[in-house]
Scaffold this active site. Structure first.
Site, PDB file in Angstrom:
ATOM      1  N   CYS A   1       0.837  -1.206   0.000  1.00 40.59           N
ATOM      2  CA  CYS A   1       0.000   0.000   0.000  1.00 40.59           C
ATOM      3  C   CYS A   1       0.877   1.263   0.000  1.00 40.59           C
ATOM      4  O   CYS A   1       1.447   1.594  -1.033  1.00 40.59           O
ATOM      5  CB  CYS A   1      -0.993  -0.027   1.162  1.00 40.59           C
ATOM      6  SG  CYS A   1      -2.365   1.146   0.950  1.00 40.59           S
TER       7      CYS A   1
ATOM      8  N   HIS B   1      -3.614  -5.392   0.548  1.00 38.15           N
ATOM      9  CA  HIS B   1      -3.108  -5.645   1.902  1.00 38.15           C
ATOM     10  C   HIS B   1      -3.088  -7.139   2.210  1.00 38.15           C
ATOM     11  O   HIS B   1      -4.070  -7.686   2.728  1.00 38.15           O
ATOM     12  CB  HIS B   1      -3.987  -4.931   2.932  1.00 38.15           C
ATOM     13  CG  HIS B   1      -3.752  -3.465   3.031  1.00 38.15           C
ATOM     14  ND1 HIS B   1      -2.776  -2.899   3.836  1.00 38.15           N
ATOM     15  CD2 HIS B   1      -4.374  -2.428   2.415  1.00 38.15           C
ATOM     16  CE1 HIS B   1      -2.809  -1.586   3.719  1.00 38.15           C
ATOM     17  NE2 HIS B   1      -3.764  -1.273   2.861  1.00 38.15           N
TER      18      HIS B   1
ATOM     19  N   GLU C   1      -1.654  -8.522   4.583  1.00 37.92           N
ATOM     20  CA  GLU C   1      -1.631  -8.707   6.043  1.00 37.92           C
ATOM     21  C   GLU C   1      -3.009  -8.579   6.682  1.00 37.92           C
ATOM     22  O   GLU C   1      -3.209  -8.989   7.826  1.00 37.92           O
ATOM     23  CB  GLU C   1      -0.647  -7.709   6.684  1.00 37.92           C
ATOM     24  CG  GLU C   1      -1.163  -6.296   6.890  1.00 37.92           C
ATOM     25  CD  GLU C   1      -1.176  -5.420   5.644  1.00 37.92           C
ATOM     26  OE1 GLU C   1      -1.326  -4.203   5.799  1.00 37.92           O
ATOM     27  OE2 GLU C   1      -1.038  -5.957   4.518  1.00 37.92           O
TER      28      GLU C   1
END
Length: 238
Positions: free
Chosen positions: A98, A188, A190
């Protein structure tokens, strides 16, 4: 023991931090079980600690997301750019996410700025390009997969000698490769579904203002195991 460093570039919303952990903790949660015995994890907050030591002192580098904007050229962010160029020149494995994605592209000669179509939030489909299907890292993923996204800025102009590995209907530059072991992604890997849900809840008003239906976006949130696997697959290159 060698260290994989997570370069922290921002904080998640307070309610996300309280319930699920800050950006760096979300990375750690995904990586811990897959980390080789000889590799440790460390966190470096670039906003508070400045530029880290030589990139070659690390086995690998990851860059987190942020609520800052790369185009605002904050001093701590600009100071990282020459360090990232050095890491690329010295072939240190890197993965930006990001803000990290946009910062790497900007550091290497591209342009990151506000996306003319507005914010992209929610679980969206991402598709590999032909180059992505042949890439040593991205070929470990399916040719198309869902991923969690929340961003207002994007890589609007590619740096020289950059390969596009993935795209979707909103963003032509969802994943990029800059060198043999240097990648970045707009999505993302994560994030968990719960974190994605919390982000949409926080952004409901802004999303409605641009014609989105936040409730539909929440309903569409799904598991993103393929995207999350990217972090663990990256460990093979350090």
């Amino acid at each position: 023991m060698t260290s994989l460093v997570i370069i922290k570039t921002g904080d998640a919303f307070p309610e996300v931090v309280d319930q699920y952990g800050d950006f760096e903790q979300l990375f750690i949660n995904q990586l811990t079980t897959a980390l080789p015995e000889h590799v440790s994890l460390s966190v470096w907050d670039a906003r508070k600690q400045g530029v880290p030591s030589s990139p070659t002192s690390f086995a690998g580098i990851m860059l987190t997301g942020s609520h800052s904007m790369v185009s605002e050229q904050e001093p701590w962010s600009e100071a990282l750019k020459p360090w990232l160029v050095q890491a690329l020149d010295e072939n240190v494995p890197m993965l930006g996410v990001c803000y990290g994605h946009q910062l790497m592209a900007s550091a290497f000669g591209g342009i990151s700025d506000y996306h003319p179509a507005g914010r992209e939030s929610g679980t969206r489909n991402v598709r590999l390009t032909q180059a992505g299907n042949q890439d040593p890292l991205f070929s470990m993923l399916p040719s198309h997969f869902p991923a969690h996204l929340t961003h207002a800025q994007a890589v609007m102009q590619l740096p020289p000698n950059t390969t596009v590995l993935a795209h979707n209907s909103h963003d032509a530059h969802q994943a990029l490769r800059y060198g043999p072991r240097q990648w970045s992604v707009q999505f993302h890997p994560e994030f968990t579904p719960a974190v994605m849900h919390a982000y949409i809840e926080r952004q409901k008003a802004a999303l409605r203002d641009q014609g989105e239906n936040p409730d539909a976006l929440i309903h569409a949130i799904t598991d993103t195991q393929a995207a999350s696997g990217l972090l663990r697959h990256f460990l093979r290159f350090i």
